[in-house]
Design a protein around this motif. Structure first.
Motif, PDB file in Angstrom:
ATOM      1  N   THR A  84      59.507  38.536   4.486  1.00  0.00           N
ATOM      2  CA  THR A  84      59.126  38.752   5.882  1.00  0.00           C
ATOM      3  C   THR A  84      59.935  39.873   6.498  1.00  0.00           C
ATOM      4  O   THR A  84      59.413  40.672   7.266  1.00  0.00           O
ATOM      5  CB  THR A  84      59.354  37.463   6.700  1.00  0.00           C
ATOM      6  OG1 THR A  84      58.655  36.402   6.090  1.00  0.00           O
ATOM      7  CG2 THR A  84      58.907  37.622   8.133  1.00  0.00           C
ATOM      8  N   TYR A  85      61.198  39.951   6.152  1.00  0.00           N
ATOM      9  CA  TYR A  85      62.073  40.961   6.743  1.00  0.00           C
ATOM     10  C   TYR A  85      62.129  42.251   5.931  1.00  0.00           C
ATOM     11  O   TYR A  85      62.662  43.242   6.393  1.00  0.00           O
ATOM     12  CB  TYR A  85      63.485  40.398   6.918  1.00  0.00           C
ATOM     13  CG  TYR A  85      63.508  39.186   7.797  1.00  0.00           C
ATOM     14  CD1 TYR A  85      63.303  39.288   9.160  1.00  0.00           C
ATOM     15  CD2 TYR A  85      63.713  37.920   7.259  1.00  0.00           C
ATOM     16  CE1 TYR A  85      63.305  38.180   9.969  1.00  0.00           C
ATOM     17  CE2 TYR A  85      63.717  36.795   8.064  1.00  0.00           C
ATOM     18  CZ  TYR A  85      63.516  36.936   9.417  1.00  0.00           C
ATOM     19  OH  TYR A  85      63.521  35.831  10.215  1.00  0.00           O
ATOM     20  N   LEU A  86      61.582  42.240   4.736  1.00  0.00           N
ATOM     21  CA  LEU A  86      61.574  43.455   3.916  1.00  0.00           C
ATOM     22  C   LEU A  86      60.408  44.368   4.249  1.00  0.00           C
ATOM     23  O   LEU A  86      60.485  45.573   4.069  1.00  0.00           O
ATOM     24  CB  LEU A  86      61.517  43.112   2.427  1.00  0.00           C
ATOM     25  CG  LEU A  86      62.840  42.756   1.781  1.00  0.00           C
ATOM     26  CD1 LEU A  86      62.631  42.417   0.319  1.00  0.00           C
ATOM     27  CD2 LEU A  86      63.849  43.860   1.917  1.00  0.00           C
ATOM     28  N   SER A  93      59.732  42.820  12.199  1.00  0.00           N
ATOM     29  CA  SER A  93      60.432  44.023  11.772  1.00  0.00           C
ATOM     30  C   SER A  93      60.653  44.958  12.952  1.00  0.00           C
ATOM     31  O   SER A  93      59.728  45.279  13.667  1.00  0.00           O
ATOM     32  CB  SER A  93      59.593  44.717  10.710  1.00  0.00           C
ATOM     33  OG  SER A  93      60.224  45.877  10.293  1.00  0.00           O
ATOM     34  N   SER A  94      61.887  45.385  13.151  1.00  0.00           N
ATOM     35  CA  SER A  94      62.214  46.377  14.173  1.00  0.00           C
ATOM     36  C   SER A  94      63.623  46.862  13.935  1.00  0.00           C
ATOM     37  O   SER A  94      64.310  46.404  13.047  1.00  0.00           O
ATOM     38  CB  SER A  94      62.100  45.783  15.577  1.00  0.00           C
ATOM     39  OG  SER A  94      63.301  45.169  15.953  1.00  0.00           O
ATOM     40  N   SER A  95      64.069  47.765  14.769  1.00  0.00           N
ATOM     41  CA  SER A  95      65.421  48.282  14.608  1.00  0.00           C
ATOM     42  C   SER A  95      66.457  47.291  15.125  1.00  0.00           C
ATOM     43  O   SER A  95      67.637  47.438  14.880  1.00  0.00           O
ATOM     44  CB  SER A  95      65.564  49.612  15.335  1.00  0.00           C
ATOM     45  OG  SER A  95      65.304  49.416  16.699  1.00  0.00           O
ATOM     46  N   ASN A  96      66.016  46.278  15.866  1.00  0.00           N
ATOM     47  CA  ASN A  96      66.948  45.296  16.414  1.00  0.00           C
ATOM     48  C   ASN A  96      66.598  43.927  15.854  1.00  0.00           C
ATOM     49  O   ASN A  96      66.188  43.028  16.562  1.00  0.00           O
ATOM     50  CB  ASN A  96      66.872  45.308  17.943  1.00  0.00           C
ATOM     51  CG  ASN A  96      68.016  44.544  18.568  1.00  0.00           C
ATOM     52  OD1 ASN A  96      68.826  43.959  17.860  1.00  0.00           O
ATOM     53  ND2 ASN A  96      68.074  44.540  19.873  1.00  0.00           N
ATOM     54  N   ARG A  97      66.788  43.724  14.578  1.00  0.00           N
ATOM     55  CA  ARG A  97      66.355  42.519  13.888  1.00  0.00           C
ATOM     56  C   ARG A  97      67.089  41.254  14.316  1.00  0.00           C
ATOM     57  O   ARG A  97      66.517  40.190  14.320  1.00  0.00           O
ATOM     58  CB  ARG A  97      66.500  42.714  12.386  1.00  0.00           C
ATOM     59  CG  ARG A  97      65.517  43.758  11.907  1.00  0.00           C
ATOM     60  CD  ARG A  97      65.642  44.018  10.469  1.00  0.00           C
ATOM     61  NE  ARG A  97      65.159  45.263   9.969  1.00  0.00           N
ATOM     62  CZ  ARG A  97      64.258  46.059  10.472  1.00  0.00           C
ATOM     63  NH1 ARG A  97      63.684  45.775  11.581  1.00  0.00           N
ATOM     64  NH2 ARG A  97      63.903  47.170   9.888  1.00  0.00           N
ATOM     65  N   VAL A 102      66.638  35.712  16.625  1.00  0.00           N
ATOM     66  CA  VAL A 102      66.922  34.735  17.691  1.00  0.00           C
ATOM     67  C   VAL A 102      65.631  34.354  18.416  1.00  0.00           C
ATOM     68  O   VAL A 102      65.403  33.184  18.716  1.00  0.00           O
ATOM     69  CB  VAL A 102      67.974  35.291  18.683  1.00  0.00           C
ATOM     70  CG1 VAL A 102      68.107  34.397  19.901  1.00  0.00           C
ATOM     71  CG2 VAL A 102      69.320  35.448  17.991  1.00  0.00           C
ATOM     72  N   MET A 103      64.769  35.341  18.676  1.00  0.00           N
ATOM     73  CA  MET A 103      63.485  35.037  19.324  1.00  0.00           C
ATOM     74  C   MET A 103      62.648  34.093  18.471  1.00  0.00           C
ATOM     75  O   MET A 103      62.019  33.166  18.995  1.00  0.00           O
ATOM     76  CB  MET A 103      62.691  36.330  19.569  1.00  0.00           C
ATOM     77  CG  MET A 103      63.133  37.088  20.784  1.00  0.00           C
ATOM     78  SD  MET A 103      62.173  38.587  21.081  1.00  0.00           S
ATOM     79  CE  MET A 103      60.521  38.131  20.759  1.00  0.00           C
ATOM     80  N   ARG A 104      62.651  34.306  17.180  1.00  0.00           N
ATOM     81  CA  ARG A 104      61.870  33.465  16.277  1.00  0.00           C
ATOM     82  C   ARG A 104      62.395  32.030  16.298  1.00  0.00           C
ATOM     83  O   ARG A 104      61.617  31.082  16.350  1.00  0.00           O
ATOM     84  CB  ARG A 104      61.941  34.043  14.867  1.00  0.00           C
ATOM     85  CG  ARG A 104      61.048  33.370  13.881  1.00  0.00           C
ATOM     86  CD  ARG A 104      61.130  34.081  12.550  1.00  0.00           C
ATOM     87  NE  ARG A 104      60.126  33.586  11.646  1.00  0.00           N
ATOM     88  CZ  ARG A 104      59.989  33.976  10.403  1.00  0.00           C
ATOM     89  NH1 ARG A 104      60.799  34.883   9.913  1.00  0.00           N
ATOM     90  NH2 ARG A 104      59.061  33.479   9.642  1.00  0.00           N
ATOM     91  N   VAL A 105      63.715  31.879  16.265  1.00  0.00           N
ATOM     92  CA  VAL A 105      64.324  30.538  16.318  1.00  0.00           C
ATOM     93  C   VAL A 105      63.982  29.862  17.639  1.00  0.00           C
ATOM     94  O   VAL A 105      63.638  28.674  17.673  1.00  0.00           O
ATOM     95  CB  VAL A 105      65.848  30.635  16.108  1.00  0.00           C
ATOM     96  CG1 VAL A 105      66.529  29.319  16.420  1.00  0.00           C
ATOM     97  CG2 VAL A 105      66.167  31.086  14.687  1.00  0.00           C
ATOM     98  N   CYS A 106      64.056  30.609  18.737  1.00  0.00           N
ATOM     99  CA  CYS A 106      63.708  30.039  20.045  1.00  0.00           C
ATOM    100  C   CYS A 106      62.238  29.624  20.102  1.00  0.00           C
ATOM    101  O   CYS A 106      61.898  28.599  20.688  1.00  0.00           O
ATOM    102  CB  CYS A 106      64.003  31.046  21.153  1.00  0.00           C
ATOM    103  SG  CYS A 106      65.759  31.299  21.428  1.00  0.00           S
ATOM    104  N   PHE A 107      61.369  30.414  19.492  1.00  0.00           N
ATOM    105  CA  PHE A 107      59.953  30.083  19.447  1.00  0.00           C
ATOM    106  C   PHE A 107      59.733  28.748  18.735  1.00  0.00           C
ATOM    107  O   PHE A 107      59.034  27.867  19.226  1.00  0.00           O
ATOM    108  CB  PHE A 107      59.186  31.204  18.744  1.00  0.00           C
ATOM    109  CG  PHE A 107      57.744  30.899  18.486  1.00  0.00           C
ATOM    110  CD1 PHE A 107      56.822  30.916  19.525  1.00  0.00           C
ATOM    111  CD2 PHE A 107      57.303  30.584  17.214  1.00  0.00           C
ATOM    112  CE1 PHE A 107      55.485  30.631  19.291  1.00  0.00           C
ATOM    113  CE2 PHE A 107      55.967  30.300  16.967  1.00  0.00           C
ATOM    114  CZ  PHE A 107      55.059  30.324  18.014  1.00  0.00           C
ATOM    115  N   TYR A 108      60.368  28.593  17.562  1.00  0.00           N
ATOM    116  CA  TYR A 108      60.233  27.336  16.828  1.00  0.00           C
ATOM    117  C   TYR A 108      60.848  26.163  17.596  1.00  0.00           C
ATOM    118  O   TYR A 108      60.301  25.072  17.619  1.00  0.00           O
ATOM    119  CB  TYR A 108      60.863  27.441  15.437  1.00  0.00           C
ATOM    120  CG  TYR A 108      60.085  28.318  14.500  1.00  0.00           C
ATOM    121  CD1 TYR A 108      58.708  28.160  14.338  1.00  0.00           C
ATOM    122  CD2 TYR A 108      60.710  29.312  13.769  1.00  0.00           C
ATOM    123  CE1 TYR A 108      57.988  28.970  13.470  1.00  0.00           C
ATOM    124  CE2 TYR A 108      59.983  30.128  12.897  1.00  0.00           C
ATOM    125  CZ  TYR A 108      58.636  29.948  12.761  1.00  0.00           C
ATOM    126  OH  TYR A 108      57.925  30.744  11.909  1.00  0.00           O
TER     127      TYR A 108
END
Length: 121
Positions: A84-86, A93-97, A102-108
């Motif tokens: 996913t991150y590769l 994917s972005s320059s500020n991964r 953290v956003m993904r963890v908050c979403f879950y």
């Protein structure tokens, strides 16, 4: 590989070792499901490396993969990394991964919170 040190207020760099991308056989991220900066680079010898952070380890692997795709087009293995991150086309994917992780963890976490409010019938 570059050695970095500081003398007074001046930063010094020294090239310690050089490798060629054409000689790189594999990058082993060691553990795809943990946040660690350690990885191995397999040439004729295995080199144990430590990146500044897990995000920089993934950025380094993506960069080597892109360089390989652009110039060498050889069979290049990247193992024990989260795909996913590769991939640059990934939503995460972005320059500020680090922020996006953290956003993904908050979403879950918010999904779990919403599910906990659902009362059983």
């Amino acid at each position: 590989m570059v050695k970095h040190w500081r003398v007074d207020r001046e930063e010094k760099y020294e090239i310690v070792e050089k490798w060629f991308l054409k000689d790189l056989e594999m990058i082993d991220g060691k553990e795809a499901d943990t946040d660690n900066p350690y990885f191995d680079m397999h040439f004729h010898k295995v080199y144990n490396m430590e990146a500044y952070s897990c995000a920089s380890k993934y950025t380094f692997a993506r960069t080597l993969n892109k360089l390989n795709e652009m110039y060498l087009k050889k069979d290049f293995k990247i193992v024990n990394f989260d795909d996913t991150y590769l991939n640059d086309d990934s939503i995460w994917s972005s320059s500020n991964r680090d922020f996006l992780v953290v956003m993904r963890v908050c979403f879950y976490a918010s999904n779990l919170l919403c599910l906990s409010y659902v009362s059983p019938s």
